[in-house]
Design an enzyme around this catalytic site. Structure first.
Site, PDB file in Angstrom:
ATOM      1  N   PRO A  91       0.819  -1.350  -0.079  1.00 37.45           N
ATOM      2  CA  PRO A  91       0.049   0.020   0.088  1.00 37.45           C
ATOM      3  C   PRO A  91       0.781   1.174   0.025  1.00 37.45           C
ATOM      4  CG  PRO A  91       0.202  -1.026   2.220  1.00 37.45           C
ATOM      5  CD  PRO A  91       0.882  -1.900   1.379  1.00 37.45           C
TER       6      PRO A  91
ATOM      7  N   ASP B  81       6.120   2.586   1.651  1.00 33.21           N
ATOM      8  CA  ASP B  81       5.152   1.766   2.110  1.00 33.21           C
ATOM      9  C   ASP B  81       4.408   2.339   3.266  1.00 33.21           C
ATOM     10  OD1 ASP B  81       3.918  -0.454   3.111  1.00 33.21           O
ATOM     11  OD2 ASP B  81       5.715  -2.048   2.516  1.00 33.21           O
ATOM     12  N   HIS B  82       3.090   2.381   3.234  1.00 38.35           N
ATOM     13  CA  HIS B  82       2.482   2.883   4.283  1.00 38.35           C
ATOM     14  C   HIS B  82       2.319   2.037   5.553  1.00 38.35           C
ATOM     15  CE1 HIS B  82       0.439   6.615   5.937  1.00 38.35           C
ATOM     16  NE2 HIS B  82       0.065   6.990   4.617  1.00 38.35           N
ATOM     17  N   ARG B  83       2.702   0.883   5.325  1.00 39.82           N
ATOM     18  CA  ARG B  83       2.680  -0.064   6.552  1.00 39.82           C
ATOM     19  C   ARG B  83       3.886   0.290   7.655  1.00 39.82           C
ATOM     20  NH1 ARG B  83       2.738  -5.644   3.476  1.00 39.82           N
ATOM     21  NH2 ARG B  83       4.331  -4.396   2.196  1.00 39.82           N
TER      22      ARG B  83
END
Length: 496
Positions: free
Chosen positions: A290, A466-468
Protein backbone atom coordinates in the site's frame (compact mmCIF):
# COMPACT_ATOMS: atom_id res chain seq x y z
CA UNK A 1 32.05 -47.98 -22.59
CA UNK A 2 32.75 -44.75 -20.74
CA UNK A 3 29.56 -42.99 -19.74
CA UNK A 4 29.46 -39.20 -20.28
CA UNK A 5 29.28 -37.03 -17.19
CA UNK A 6 26.25 -34.75 -17.16
CA UNK A 7 26.77 -31.23 -15.86
CA UNK A 8 23.51 -29.73 -14.55
CA UNK A 9 22.88 -26.00 -14.64
CA UNK A 10 23.98 -25.02 -11.11
CA UNK A 11 22.19 -23.01 -8.47
CA UNK A 12 22.55 -19.38 -9.59
CA UNK A 13 21.86 -17.82 -6.20
CA UNK A 14 19.55 -14.92 -5.22
CA UNK A 15 16.46 -17.10 -5.76
CA UNK A 16 17.09 -17.47 -9.50
CA UNK A 17 15.65 -20.71 -10.88
CA UNK A 18 16.32 -20.47 -14.61
CA UNK A 19 18.62 -18.95 -17.21
CA UNK A 20 18.42 -18.26 -20.93
CA UNK A 21 21.11 -19.92 -23.02
CA UNK A 22 22.72 -17.11 -25.03
CA UNK A 23 25.46 -18.96 -26.88
CA UNK A 24 27.71 -22.02 -26.81
CA UNK A 25 31.48 -21.60 -26.70
CA UNK A 26 32.07 -25.28 -27.56
CA UNK A 27 30.67 -27.86 -29.98
CA UNK A 28 30.11 -31.61 -29.89
CA UNK A 29 33.46 -33.36 -30.30
CA UNK A 30 35.54 -30.53 -28.83
CA UNK A 31 38.06 -31.35 -26.14
CA UNK A 32 37.63 -29.13 -23.11
CA UNK A 33 39.54 -28.53 -19.89
CA UNK A 34 38.37 -27.98 -16.31
CA UNK A 35 37.09 -24.42 -15.78
CA UNK A 36 37.02 -23.71 -19.53
CA UNK A 37 34.03 -21.47 -20.40
CA UNK A 38 31.50 -23.60 -22.26
CA UNK A 39 28.47 -21.33 -22.58
CA UNK A 40 27.10 -17.89 -21.86
CA UNK A 41 23.78 -17.72 -20.06
CA UNK A 42 21.62 -14.74 -19.19
CA UNK A 43 19.76 -14.75 -15.92
CA UNK A 44 17.29 -12.24 -14.65
CA UNK A 45 20.24 -10.53 -12.98
CA UNK A 46 23.14 -10.62 -15.42
CA UNK A 47 24.92 -12.44 -18.23
CA UNK A 48 27.61 -14.85 -17.10
CA UNK A 49 29.93 -17.42 -18.62
CA UNK A 50 29.56 -20.94 -17.31
CA UNK A 51 32.84 -22.88 -16.87
CA UNK A 52 32.96 -26.66 -17.09
CA UNK A 53 33.73 -28.62 -13.92
CA UNK A 54 34.86 -31.57 -16.07
CA UNK A 55 37.60 -32.23 -18.60
CA UNK A 56 37.00 -34.42 -21.62
CA UNK A 57 35.21 -34.56 -24.96
CA UNK A 58 31.88 -32.78 -25.43
CA UNK A 59 29.32 -35.53 -25.99
CA UNK A 60 26.09 -33.54 -26.07
CA UNK A 61 24.83 -29.98 -25.72
CA UNK A 62 21.51 -29.90 -23.89
CA UNK A 63 19.83 -26.86 -25.36
CA UNK A 64 19.93 -24.33 -28.15
CA UNK A 65 20.64 -20.60 -27.96
CA UNK A 66 17.48 -18.77 -26.99
CA UNK A 67 16.11 -21.61 -24.88
CA UNK A 68 15.41 -21.23 -21.16
CA UNK A 69 16.97 -23.90 -18.93
CA UNK A 70 15.85 -24.57 -15.37
CA UNK A 71 18.34 -24.89 -12.55
CA UNK A 72 19.07 -28.59 -12.09
CA UNK A 73 18.46 -29.50 -15.73
CA UNK A 74 21.27 -30.90 -17.94
CA UNK A 75 23.48 -28.32 -19.60
CA UNK A 76 26.28 -30.37 -21.18
CA UNK A 77 27.51 -33.99 -21.26
CA UNK A 78 31.26 -34.61 -21.23
CA UNK A 79 33.02 -37.92 -21.88
CA UNK A 80 36.14 -38.16 -19.69
CA UNK A 81 39.54 -38.53 -21.34
CA UNK A 82 41.42 -41.85 -21.15
CA UNK A 83 43.67 -41.32 -18.15
CA UNK A 84 41.09 -39.41 -16.19
CA UNK A 85 38.46 -42.07 -16.86
CA UNK A 86 40.74 -44.85 -15.61
CA UNK A 87 41.43 -42.97 -12.40
CA UNK A 88 37.75 -42.23 -12.04
CA UNK A 89 36.81 -45.87 -12.62
CA UNK A 90 39.27 -46.97 -9.91
CA UNK A 91 37.81 -44.35 -7.61
CA UNK A 92 34.27 -45.55 -8.25
CA UNK A 93 35.02 -49.28 -7.87
CA UNK A 94 33.34 -50.92 -4.84
CA UNK A 95 35.39 -52.40 -2.03
CA UNK A 96 35.84 -56.23 -1.98
CA UNK A 97 33.71 -56.50 1.14
CA UNK A 98 30.75 -54.73 -0.44
CA UNK A 99 28.66 -56.24 -3.25
CA UNK A 100 28.35 -54.12 -6.32
CA UNK A 101 24.82 -52.93 -6.98
CA UNK A 102 23.89 -50.99 -10.05
CA UNK A 103 22.77 -47.43 -9.26
CA UNK A 104 19.21 -46.39 -9.91
CA UNK A 105 19.50 -44.34 -13.07
CA UNK A 106 17.60 -41.10 -13.44
CA UNK A 107 16.35 -39.30 -16.50
CA UNK A 108 19.26 -36.90 -16.20
CA UNK A 109 21.94 -39.56 -16.38
CA UNK A 110 22.76 -39.30 -12.68
CA UNK A 111 22.04 -41.72 -9.88
CA UNK A 112 20.11 -41.72 -6.65
CA UNK A 113 22.31 -40.79 -3.72
CA UNK A 114 23.16 -43.60 -1.32
CA UNK A 115 21.17 -43.76 1.92
CA UNK A 116 22.68 -41.93 4.85
CA UNK A 117 21.66 -40.26 8.04
CA UNK A 118 21.10 -37.00 6.18
CA UNK A 119 18.45 -36.32 3.54
CA UNK A 120 18.98 -37.94 0.12
CA UNK A 121 18.65 -34.65 -1.75
CA UNK A 122 21.39 -33.13 0.36
CA UNK A 123 23.62 -36.15 -0.27
CA UNK A 124 23.02 -35.84 -4.02
CA UNK A 125 23.99 -32.19 -3.93
CA UNK A 126 27.14 -32.92 -1.93
CA UNK A 127 28.18 -35.60 -4.40
CA UNK A 128 27.87 -33.14 -7.27
CA UNK A 129 29.84 -30.55 -5.31
CA UNK A 130 32.62 -33.11 -4.79
CA UNK A 131 32.78 -33.69 -8.54
CA UNK A 132 32.88 -29.97 -9.34
CA UNK A 133 35.83 -27.78 -10.07
CA UNK A 134 35.05 -25.12 -7.51
CA UNK A 135 34.16 -22.57 -10.19
CA UNK A 136 30.67 -23.35 -11.44
CA UNK A 137 29.55 -19.77 -11.99
CA UNK A 138 31.31 -16.48 -11.48
CA UNK A 139 30.89 -15.74 -7.80
CA UNK A 140 29.19 -19.09 -7.13
CA UNK A 141 31.61 -21.97 -6.87
CA UNK A 142 31.48 -25.43 -5.40
CA UNK A 143 33.89 -26.38 -2.62
CA UNK A 144 36.84 -28.66 -3.01
CA UNK A 145 37.80 -27.77 -6.58
CA UNK A 146 41.48 -28.39 -7.19
CA UNK A 147 41.53 -29.54 -10.80
CA UNK A 148 42.20 -33.17 -9.81
CA UNK A 149 40.79 -36.18 -11.59
CA UNK A 150 37.29 -36.89 -10.29
CA UNK A 151 35.08 -39.95 -10.31
CA UNK A 152 33.18 -40.37 -13.56
CA UNK A 153 30.19 -42.18 -12.07
CA UNK A 154 28.19 -41.74 -8.90
CA UNK A 155 28.88 -44.03 -5.92
CA UNK A 156 27.27 -47.44 -6.05
CA UNK A 157 24.08 -47.57 -4.07
CA UNK A 158 22.18 -50.31 -2.33
CA UNK A 159 18.58 -49.24 -2.81
CA UNK A 160 15.71 -51.43 -1.69
CA UNK A 161 13.02 -51.41 -4.34
CA UNK A 162 10.05 -51.24 -2.01
CA UNK A 163 7.73 -49.74 -4.61
CA UNK A 164 6.47 -51.23 -7.88
CA UNK A 165 8.64 -50.79 -10.94
CA UNK A 166 7.19 -47.51 -12.03
CA UNK A 167 8.92 -44.73 -13.91
CA UNK A 168 10.01 -42.15 -11.39
CA UNK A 169 9.09 -38.60 -12.47
CA UNK A 170 12.05 -36.37 -13.12
CA UNK A 171 10.76 -33.71 -10.80
CA UNK A 172 11.00 -36.14 -7.85
CA UNK A 173 14.62 -36.96 -8.68
CA UNK A 174 16.84 -36.05 -5.69
CA UNK A 175 19.47 -34.68 -8.07
CA UNK A 176 17.03 -31.87 -8.85
CA UNK A 177 15.92 -31.18 -5.30
CA UNK A 178 18.50 -28.72 -4.17
CA UNK A 179 17.26 -25.18 -4.65
CA UNK A 180 15.19 -23.31 -2.13
CA UNK A 181 12.15 -21.17 -2.73
CA UNK A 182 13.06 -17.56 -1.87
CA UNK A 183 11.31 -16.04 1.11
CA UNK A 184 9.30 -17.85 3.72
CA UNK A 185 9.49 -21.40 2.39
CA UNK A 186 12.14 -23.68 3.79
CA UNK A 187 11.21 -26.89 1.94
CA UNK A 188 13.51 -27.89 -0.89
CA UNK A 189 11.68 -28.52 -4.14
CA UNK A 190 12.37 -29.18 -7.79
CA UNK A 191 12.37 -26.25 -10.25
CA UNK A 192 9.86 -28.26 -12.29
CA UNK A 193 7.51 -28.56 -9.33
CA UNK A 194 7.95 -24.85 -8.70
CA UNK A 195 7.08 -24.03 -12.31
CA UNK A 196 4.04 -26.29 -12.19
CA UNK A 197 2.78 -24.50 -9.08
CA UNK A 198 3.43 -21.10 -10.63
CA UNK A 199 1.62 -21.89 -13.87
CA UNK A 200 -1.47 -23.16 -12.01
CA UNK A 201 -1.51 -20.41 -9.40
CA UNK A 202 -0.80 -22.72 -6.46
CA UNK A 203 0.64 -21.07 -3.32
CA UNK A 204 3.43 -23.40 -2.14
CA UNK A 205 3.25 -21.81 1.29
CA UNK A 206 -0.13 -23.48 1.82
CA UNK A 207 1.11 -26.97 0.94
CA UNK A 208 2.42 -29.57 3.38
CA UNK A 209 4.99 -31.69 1.56
CA UNK A 210 4.60 -35.45 1.59
CA UNK A 211 8.29 -36.13 0.97
CA UNK A 212 11.08 -36.57 3.47
CA UNK A 213 11.18 -33.73 6.03
CA UNK A 214 8.21 -32.03 4.42
CA UNK A 215 9.66 -32.04 0.89
CA UNK A 216 7.12 -30.71 -1.62
CA UNK A 217 6.65 -33.15 -4.49
CA UNK A 218 4.75 -32.99 -7.76
CA UNK A 219 1.97 -35.14 -6.31
CA UNK A 220 1.44 -32.52 -3.59
CA UNK A 221 0.83 -29.80 -6.17
CA UNK A 222 -1.49 -32.12 -8.13
CA UNK A 223 -3.44 -32.83 -4.95
CA UNK A 224 -3.78 -29.11 -4.29
CA UNK A 225 -5.15 -28.63 -7.79
CA UNK A 226 -7.71 -31.41 -7.27
CA UNK A 227 -8.91 -29.95 -3.98
CA UNK A 228 -9.22 -26.43 -5.38
CA UNK A 229 -12.74 -25.08 -5.76
CA UNK A 230 -14.21 -26.85 -8.81
CA UNK A 231 -15.91 -24.93 -11.54
CA UNK A 232 -19.59 -24.35 -10.86
CA UNK A 233 -21.64 -27.22 -12.21
CA UNK A 234 -24.69 -26.31 -14.29
CA UNK A 235 -27.94 -26.50 -12.35
CA UNK A 236 -29.46 -29.88 -13.06
CA UNK A 237 -32.93 -28.35 -12.82
CA UNK A 238 -32.09 -25.78 -15.43
CA UNK A 239 -33.40 -26.67 -18.89
CA UNK A 240 -30.68 -27.62 -21.31
CA UNK A 241 -31.91 -25.04 -23.79
CA UNK A 242 -31.23 -22.19 -21.34
CA UNK A 243 -27.56 -23.05 -20.92
CA UNK A 244 -25.52 -20.73 -23.08
CA UNK A 245 -21.91 -21.56 -23.76
CA UNK A 246 -19.57 -18.57 -23.93
CA UNK A 247 -18.04 -18.44 -27.41
CA UNK A 248 -14.33 -19.12 -27.49
CA UNK A 249 -12.46 -16.07 -28.73
CA UNK A 250 -9.54 -16.84 -30.98
CA UNK A 251 -6.31 -15.22 -29.88
CA UNK A 252 -5.12 -14.75 -33.42
CA UNK A 253 -6.44 -15.44 -36.87
CA UNK A 254 -4.60 -17.59 -39.35
CA UNK A 255 -3.71 -14.52 -41.40
CA UNK A 256 -1.49 -13.22 -38.58
CA UNK A 257 -3.96 -10.56 -37.47
CA UNK A 258 -4.97 -9.76 -33.94
CA UNK A 259 -8.56 -10.93 -33.43
CA UNK A 260 -9.39 -8.08 -31.06
CA UNK A 261 -8.08 -5.09 -33.03
CA UNK A 262 -8.02 -6.48 -36.55
CA UNK A 263 -4.49 -5.16 -37.03
CA UNK A 264 -1.63 -7.17 -38.45
CA UNK A 265 0.78 -8.42 -35.81
CA UNK A 266 4.22 -6.91 -36.49
CA UNK A 267 6.23 -8.89 -33.95
CA UNK A 268 6.09 -11.06 -30.83
CA UNK A 269 8.75 -10.55 -28.18
CA UNK A 270 9.02 -13.13 -25.39
CA UNK A 271 9.01 -11.60 -21.91
CA UNK A 272 12.13 -13.08 -20.32
CA UNK A 273 15.42 -12.23 -18.68
CA UNK A 274 15.56 -8.81 -17.03
CA UNK A 275 12.26 -7.72 -18.56
CA UNK A 276 10.50 -10.75 -17.08
CA UNK A 277 11.97 -10.07 -13.65
CA UNK A 278 11.08 -6.37 -13.77
CA UNK A 279 7.50 -7.19 -14.80
CA UNK A 280 7.08 -9.77 -12.05
CA UNK A 281 8.66 -7.58 -9.38
CA UNK A 282 6.67 -4.48 -10.30
CA UNK A 283 3.37 -6.39 -10.43
CA UNK A 284 4.10 -7.89 -7.03
CA UNK A 285 5.00 -4.49 -5.61
CA UNK A 286 1.75 -2.96 -6.84
CA UNK A 287 -0.38 -5.84 -5.55
CA UNK A 288 1.25 -6.21 -2.11
CA UNK A 289 2.44 -2.76 -1.03
CA UNK A 290 0.00 0.00 0.00
CA UNK A 291 2.17 2.80 -1.29
CA UNK A 292 1.87 6.56 -0.94
CA UNK A 293 3.82 9.36 -2.61
CA UNK A 294 5.07 12.74 -1.41
CA UNK A 295 7.12 15.25 -3.37
CA UNK A 296 8.79 18.63 -3.07
CA UNK A 297 10.53 21.14 -5.35
CA UNK A 298 14.10 21.84 -4.29
CA UNK A 299 16.48 24.71 -5.02
CA UNK A 300 19.67 22.86 -6.03
CA UNK A 301 21.61 26.02 -6.94
CA UNK A 302 24.00 25.74 -3.99
CA UNK A 303 24.82 22.10 -4.82
CA UNK A 304 25.47 22.88 -8.49
CA UNK A 305 27.69 25.82 -7.53
CA UNK A 306 29.60 23.65 -5.06
CA UNK A 307 30.44 21.14 -7.80
CA UNK A 308 31.55 23.92 -10.12
CA UNK A 309 33.83 25.32 -7.43
CA UNK A 310 35.38 21.89 -6.82
CA UNK A 311 35.95 21.49 -10.55
CA UNK A 312 37.69 24.84 -10.70
CA UNK A 313 40.13 23.62 -8.04
CA UNK A 314 40.97 20.60 -10.19
CA UNK A 315 40.87 16.93 -9.34
CA UNK A 316 38.12 14.32 -9.49
CA UNK A 317 34.68 15.69 -8.58
CA UNK A 318 31.79 13.38 -7.61
CA UNK A 319 28.66 13.47 -9.74
CA UNK A 320 25.43 15.01 -8.50
CA UNK A 321 23.94 11.54 -7.92
CA UNK A 322 26.78 10.68 -5.53
CA UNK A 323 26.16 13.86 -3.52
CA UNK A 324 22.45 13.07 -3.30
CA UNK A 325 23.27 9.47 -2.35
CA UNK A 326 25.33 10.86 0.53
CA UNK A 327 22.34 12.91 1.68
CA UNK A 328 20.03 9.88 1.36
CA UNK A 329 22.20 7.67 3.58
CA UNK A 330 22.33 10.41 6.21
CA UNK A 331 18.54 10.74 5.98
CA UNK A 332 18.03 6.98 6.38
CA UNK A 333 20.13 7.04 9.55
CA UNK A 334 17.77 9.64 10.97
CA UNK A 335 14.62 7.93 9.66
CA UNK A 336 15.48 4.20 9.80
CA UNK A 337 11.86 3.17 9.26
CA UNK A 338 12.46 3.62 5.52
CA UNK A 339 15.43 1.25 5.61
CA UNK A 340 13.41 -1.83 6.53
CA UNK A 341 11.51 -4.74 5.04
CA UNK A 342 8.21 -6.45 5.90
CA UNK A 343 8.24 -10.23 6.30
CA UNK A 344 5.11 -12.36 6.41
CA UNK A 345 5.18 -15.61 8.38
CA UNK A 346 3.38 -18.82 7.45
CA UNK A 347 0.57 -17.99 9.88
CA UNK A 348 0.00 -14.60 8.24
CA UNK A 349 1.64 -12.53 10.96
CA UNK A 350 3.99 -9.78 9.83
CA UNK A 351 7.22 -8.29 11.14
CA UNK A 352 9.12 -5.14 10.24
CA UNK A 353 12.77 -6.12 9.82
CA UNK A 354 15.30 -3.34 10.47
CA UNK A 355 18.90 -3.46 9.22
CA UNK A 356 22.21 -2.53 10.77
CA UNK A 357 23.53 -0.84 7.65
CA UNK A 358 22.38 0.56 4.31
CA UNK A 359 22.66 -1.11 0.91
CA UNK A 360 21.74 1.75 -1.40
CA UNK A 361 20.33 0.61 -4.72
CA UNK A 362 20.21 2.90 -7.74
CA UNK A 363 18.33 2.40 -10.98
CA UNK A 364 20.55 1.96 -14.04
CA UNK A 365 19.28 1.74 -17.60
CA UNK A 366 21.07 -0.86 -19.74
CA UNK A 367 20.59 -2.47 -23.13
CA UNK A 368 19.08 -5.45 -21.28
CA UNK A 369 16.58 -3.29 -19.42
CA UNK A 370 16.39 -1.53 -16.07
CA UNK A 371 18.53 -3.03 -13.32
CA UNK A 372 19.17 -1.93 -9.74
CA UNK A 373 22.76 -2.45 -8.54
CA UNK A 374 23.29 -1.78 -4.84
CA UNK A 375 26.17 -0.11 -3.04
CA UNK A 376 26.86 -2.24 0.01
CA UNK A 377 27.54 -0.43 3.28
CA UNK A 378 26.75 2.90 1.63
CA UNK A 379 26.42 4.68 4.98
CA UNK A 380 30.18 4.22 5.53
CA UNK A 381 31.26 5.84 2.26
CA UNK A 382 32.12 9.45 1.45
CA UNK A 383 30.70 11.21 -1.59
CA UNK A 384 33.84 10.40 -3.60
CA UNK A 385 33.71 6.74 -2.58
CA UNK A 386 30.02 6.56 -3.43
CA UNK A 387 30.72 8.11 -6.82
CA UNK A 388 33.44 5.57 -7.60
CA UNK A 389 31.24 2.62 -6.62
CA UNK A 390 28.21 3.94 -8.52
CA UNK A 391 30.31 4.34 -11.67
CA UNK A 392 31.83 0.87 -11.29
CA UNK A 393 28.49 -0.86 -10.75
CA UNK A 394 26.87 1.04 -13.61
CA UNK A 395 29.59 -0.11 -16.00
CA UNK A 396 29.50 -3.79 -15.03
CA UNK A 397 25.70 -3.71 -15.21
CA UNK A 398 25.76 -2.26 -18.72
CA UNK A 399 28.36 -4.83 -19.74
CA UNK A 400 26.06 -7.55 -18.43
CA UNK A 401 28.78 -8.79 -16.08
CA UNK A 402 27.33 -7.78 -12.72
CA UNK A 403 26.98 -10.65 -10.27
CA UNK A 404 23.64 -11.50 -8.63
CA UNK A 405 25.07 -10.20 -5.34
CA UNK A 406 25.79 -6.81 -6.96
CA UNK A 407 22.29 -6.64 -8.46
CA UNK A 408 20.42 -7.62 -5.32
CA UNK A 409 20.29 -7.05 -1.62
CA UNK A 410 19.35 -3.38 -1.64
CA UNK A 411 17.50 -1.86 1.32
CA UNK A 412 16.48 1.46 -0.31
CA UNK A 413 16.56 2.66 -3.92
CA UNK A 414 17.57 6.01 -5.46
CA UNK A 415 16.20 6.64 -8.95
CA UNK A 416 17.62 9.46 -11.07
CA UNK A 417 15.03 9.68 -13.83
CA UNK A 418 16.06 13.27 -14.51
CA UNK A 419 18.60 11.89 -17.01
CA UNK A 420 15.62 11.09 -19.25
CA UNK A 421 14.54 14.72 -19.25
CA UNK A 422 11.51 14.34 -16.98
CA UNK A 423 10.63 16.34 -13.89
CA UNK A 424 8.87 13.79 -11.70
CA UNK A 425 7.46 10.29 -11.41
CA UNK A 426 5.50 8.27 -8.87
CA UNK A 427 7.97 5.40 -8.97
CA UNK A 428 7.10 1.80 -8.07
CA UNK A 429 8.86 0.50 -4.96
CA UNK A 430 11.52 -2.11 -5.63
CA UNK A 431 9.98 -5.05 -3.75
CA UNK A 432 10.71 -6.07 -0.98
CA UNK A 433 12.06 -2.63 -0.04
CA UNK A 434 9.73 -0.04 1.48
CA UNK A 435 10.85 3.18 -0.19
CA UNK A 436 12.27 4.71 -3.36
CA UNK A 437 13.41 8.31 -3.89
CA UNK A 438 13.19 9.79 -7.37
CA UNK A 439 15.17 12.79 -8.61
CA UNK A 440 13.96 14.84 -11.58
CA UNK A 441 15.97 16.96 -13.98
CA UNK A 442 17.62 20.15 -12.71
CA UNK A 443 16.39 23.13 -14.74
CA UNK A 444 16.25 26.92 -14.47
CA UNK A 445 13.04 28.11 -12.84
CA UNK A 446 11.79 31.33 -11.25
CA UNK A 447 12.24 31.10 -7.48
CA UNK A 448 11.59 33.51 -4.64
CA UNK A 449 14.82 34.33 -2.78
CA UNK A 450 14.64 36.79 0.13
CA UNK A 451 11.34 38.14 -1.12
CA UNK A 452 12.50 38.69 -4.72
CA UNK A 453 12.23 36.58 -7.85
CA UNK A 454 15.40 34.93 -9.11
CA UNK A 455 16.36 32.26 -11.61
CA UNK A 456 17.48 29.16 -9.71
CA UNK A 457 18.46 25.55 -10.46
CA UNK A 458 15.40 23.59 -9.37
CA UNK A 459 14.68 19.88 -9.19
CA UNK A 460 11.82 17.78 -7.90
CA UNK A 461 12.24 15.01 -5.32
CA UNK A 462 9.57 12.29 -5.15
CA UNK A 463 9.38 9.73 -2.36
CA UNK A 464 7.18 6.64 -2.71
CA UNK A 465 6.92 4.70 0.55
CA UNK A 466 5.17 1.69 2.06
CA UNK A 467 2.45 3.05 4.30
CA UNK A 468 2.62 -0.08 6.48
CA UNK A 469 6.01 0.83 7.92
CA UNK A 470 5.56 4.56 8.47
CA UNK A 471 3.15 7.44 8.15
CA UNK A 472 3.32 10.73 6.29
CA UNK A 473 5.20 12.43 9.11
CA UNK A 474 8.18 10.10 8.78
CA UNK A 475 8.10 10.15 4.99
CA UNK A 476 7.80 13.92 4.90
CA UNK A 477 10.56 14.33 7.48
CA UNK A 478 12.96 12.20 5.43
CA UNK A 479 12.09 13.99 2.19
CA UNK A 480 12.54 17.40 3.82
CA UNK A 481 15.89 16.29 5.30
CA UNK A 482 17.26 15.36 1.86
CA UNK A 483 15.83 18.54 0.32
CA UNK A 484 17.44 20.73 2.98
CA UNK A 485 20.78 18.97 2.45
CA UNK A 486 20.63 19.70 -1.28
CA UNK A 487 19.84 23.37 -0.60
CA UNK A 488 22.63 23.60 2.02
CA UNK A 489 25.15 20.93 0.95
CA UNK A 490 28.16 22.07 2.98
CA UNK A 491 26.39 21.08 6.21
CA UNK A 492 26.75 17.37 5.33
CA UNK A 493 29.71 17.31 2.98
CA UNK A 494 32.62 18.03 5.26
CA UNK A 495 34.05 14.64 4.23
CA UNK A 496 33.10 15.02 0.53
Amino acid sequence: MIEPRVFLLPDLGEGLTEAELVSWHVAVGDEIAVDQPIAEVETAKSAVEVPSPYAGIVAELHGRPGETIDVGKPLISVTPLGSASVAAADDAAPSPTQPEVEPAETELGGSVAEPAASHPEAEAYREEEKAGSGNVLIGYGTPGGHGQARRTRAPKTAVALAEPAEAKPAEDDPTLLRTRVPGKLGAVISPLVRRMAREHGVDLGDISGSGDSGLIMRRDVEAALRTAAPAAEPDEAEPEAKRVEAPERPAESREGRDARTGLAIAARTPVRGVRKTVATNMARSRSEIPEATVWVDVDATALVELRQALKANGGEVPGLLAFIARFVTAGLKKYPELNTRIETADDGSQEIVAFDGINLGFAAQTDRGLVVPSVRGAEKLTARELDAEIRRLTQVARDGKATPAELGGGTFTLNNYGVFGVDGSAAIINHPEVGILGVGRIIDKPWVVNGALAVRKVTELTLTFDHRVCDGGTAGGFLRFVADAIENPTSLLADI
